[in-house]
Scaffold this motif. Structure first.
Motif, PDB file in Angstrom:
ATOM      1  N   LEU A  22       0.764  -1.255   0.082  1.00  0.00           N
ATOM      2  CA  LEU A  22       0.077  -0.033   0.108  1.00  0.00           C
ATOM      3  C   LEU A  22       0.827   1.280  -0.053  1.00  0.00           C
ATOM      4  CD1 LEU A  22      -2.619  -0.878   2.609  1.00  0.00           C
ATOM      5  CD2 LEU A  22      -3.031  -1.231   0.106  1.00  0.00           C
ATOM      6  N   GLY A  25       2.121   2.239  -3.204  1.00  0.00           N
ATOM      7  CA  GLY A  25       1.039   2.819  -4.349  1.00  0.00           C
ATOM      8  C   GLY A  25       0.164   1.545  -4.906  1.00  0.00           C
ATOM      9  N   VAL A  26       0.477   0.229  -4.476  1.00  0.00           N
ATOM     10  CA  VAL A  26      -0.094  -0.819  -5.037  1.00  0.00           C
ATOM     11  C   VAL A  26      -1.876  -0.580  -4.308  1.00  0.00           C
ATOM     12  CG1 VAL A  26      -1.047  -3.390  -4.666  1.00  0.00           C
ATOM     13  CG2 VAL A  26       1.305  -2.227  -4.911  1.00  0.00           C
ATOM     14  N   THR A  27      -2.900  -0.814  -5.441  1.00  0.00           N
ATOM     15  CA  THR A  27      -4.141  -0.414  -5.332  1.00  0.00           C
ATOM     16  C   THR A  27      -5.072  -1.934  -5.684  1.00  0.00           C
ATOM     17  OG1 THR A  27      -4.583   0.574  -7.405  1.00  0.00           O
ATOM     18  CG2 THR A  27      -4.121   1.996  -5.698  1.00  0.00           C
ATOM     19  N   LEU A  28      -4.441  -2.853  -6.123  1.00  0.00           N
ATOM     20  CA  LEU A  28      -5.090  -4.243  -6.478  1.00  0.00           C
ATOM     21  C   LEU A  28      -4.580  -5.279  -5.562  1.00  0.00           C
ATOM     22  CD1 LEU A  28      -7.048  -6.082  -8.074  1.00  0.00           C
ATOM     23  CD2 LEU A  28      -5.211  -6.415  -9.591  1.00  0.00           C
ATOM     24  N   ASP A  59      -5.224   5.987   3.939  1.00  0.00           N
ATOM     25  CA  ASP A  59      -6.326   5.780   3.116  1.00  0.00           C
ATOM     26  C   ASP A  59      -6.477   4.557   2.290  1.00  0.00           C
ATOM     27  OD1 ASP A  59      -8.817   6.204   2.036  1.00  0.00           O
ATOM     28  OD2 ASP A  59      -8.091   7.521   0.689  1.00  0.00           O
ATOM     29  N   THR A  60      -7.626   3.477   2.433  1.00  0.00           N
ATOM     30  CA  THR A  60      -7.573   2.419   1.654  1.00  0.00           C
ATOM     31  C   THR A  60      -8.838   2.425   0.987  1.00  0.00           C
ATOM     32  OG1 THR A  60      -8.769   1.310   3.601  1.00  0.00           O
ATOM     33  CG2 THR A  60      -6.311   0.914   3.543  1.00  0.00           C
ATOM     34  N   SER A  61      -9.430   3.320   0.624  1.00  0.00           N
ATOM     35  CA  SER A  61     -10.749   3.740   0.006  1.00  0.00           C
ATOM     36  C   SER A  61     -10.495   3.256  -1.544  1.00  0.00           C
ATOM     37  CB  SER A  61     -11.301   4.849   0.142  1.00  0.00           C
ATOM     38  OG  SER A  61     -10.566   5.868  -0.407  1.00  0.00           O
ATOM     39  N   GLY A  62      -9.431   3.492  -1.950  1.00  0.00           N
ATOM     40  CA  GLY A  62      -9.152   3.315  -3.369  1.00  0.00           C
ATOM     41  C   GLY A  62      -8.582   1.783  -3.651  1.00  0.00           C
ATOM     42  N   VAL A  63      -8.496   0.920  -2.822  1.00  0.00           N
ATOM     43  CA  VAL A  63      -7.740  -0.473  -2.939  1.00  0.00           C
ATOM     44  C   VAL A  63      -8.989  -1.255  -3.200  1.00  0.00           C
ATOM     45  CG1 VAL A  63      -6.554  -2.109  -1.830  1.00  0.00           C
ATOM     46  CG2 VAL A  63      -5.994   0.145  -1.318  1.00  0.00           C
TER      47      VAL A  63
END
Length: 279
Positions: A22, A25-28, A59-63
């Motif tokens: 995270l 910048g990993v989001t998947l 913030d993890t809302s975009g993961v």
């Protein structure tokens, strides 16, 4: 997967690995209900991912958490396949509970079940979409014919194809081309197959410490794994590799592949068969 199967790290290091992803910048994050080691611990990795996200300070809302259903592990090292609609629907509902979400962002059919008509298994994904249990669907370990049939059933609900694809295993080129044509994400699993720093035999097949990937890596002063991921990213804008990791340093290095630019000459060099250079 490496965080939950055989020889997995302790939870502290596993959570640190997720947090490092995270931070990079990993989001998947890709998981599955069958990513576990022992009998009776179905969903081990899903629960682990949920705990790691809950403990993250940012913030993890975009993961996007992508999980899969349709495979099992009885605890003896083997893998089973169950693609009946009833099983897939129950598995998705259980995954949502373990992940702590109202709806799964991306739910993927892990592998076609030869004992169940493909249309019936994919039809279960259609029902899960219609019920709001999942927001989008994917399929894994599939042929081009199965991709086309699934697309006909799911339409815009189908967003991804996950097949094995790496420097050593390139026989999913047709599926990659079709995914790109249909606007689907193509998620290579085991994307580092054939790449090793030193060993000549690896779990994904023959490896070598002196391939074109190693030579290009030496020129850039980076790991051959990073070059392999950058090469995959160059194959199509649809490609999102899924490198496994069990240490923070590994995923940090993998994530840096997104910033590694390879020249046309280097990409041509990487088309060579994955064999060591002759002495």
């Amino acid at each position: 997967m490496p965080l939950s199967i055989e020889h997995r790290p302790d939870e502290g290091r596993a959570v640190a690995t997720v947090h490092a992803a995270l931070d990079a910048g990993v989001t998947l994050i890709d998981t599955a209900d069958s990513y576990h080691w022992h009998a009776g611990e179905t969903g081990h990795n899903e629960r682990l991912i949920a705990r790691a996200l809950a403990r993250y300070g940012g913030d993890t809302s975009g993961v996007l958490i992508a999980t899969k259903g349709g495979r099992g592990r009885p605890g003896d090292g083997t893998w089973t396949v169950t693609g009946t609609p009833g099983h897939l629907k129950r598995a998705a509902e259980a995954s949502a509970v373990r992940l702590g979400v109202d709806a799964i962002g991306l739910y993927q059919l892990h592998k076609p079940d030869p004992a169940v008509p493909w249309a019936e298994s994919v039809g279960a994904l259609r029902e899960l979409l219609d019920a709001g249990t999942i927001r989008s669907a994917g399929i894994s370990n599939v042929t081009t014919a199965q991709i086309r049939e699934a697309y006909g059933i799911l339409g815009d609900g189908l967003v991804s194809v996950q097949n094995q694809y790496s420097p050593a295993v390139r026989d999913s080129e047709p599926q990659l081309r079709l995914s790109t044509e249909l606007g689907l994400a193509f998620l290579p699993w085991s994307p580092l197959g054939g790449i090793s720093r030193s060993s000549l035999d690896g779990p994904s097949g023959p490896t070598s410490a002196d391939t074109a990937f190693h030579r290009v890596a030496a020129r850039h002063g980076v790991s051959p794994q990073r070059v392999a991921l950058a090469w995959l990213l160059s194959r199509s804008p649809s490609v999102i590799p899924l490198p496994g990791a069990s240490r923070p340093a590994s995923i940090t290095d993998s994530a840096a592949a997104a910033r590694l630019e390879l020249t046309a000459t280097e990409l041509a060099e990487l088309e060579e068969p994955l064999t060591p250079r002759a002495a």
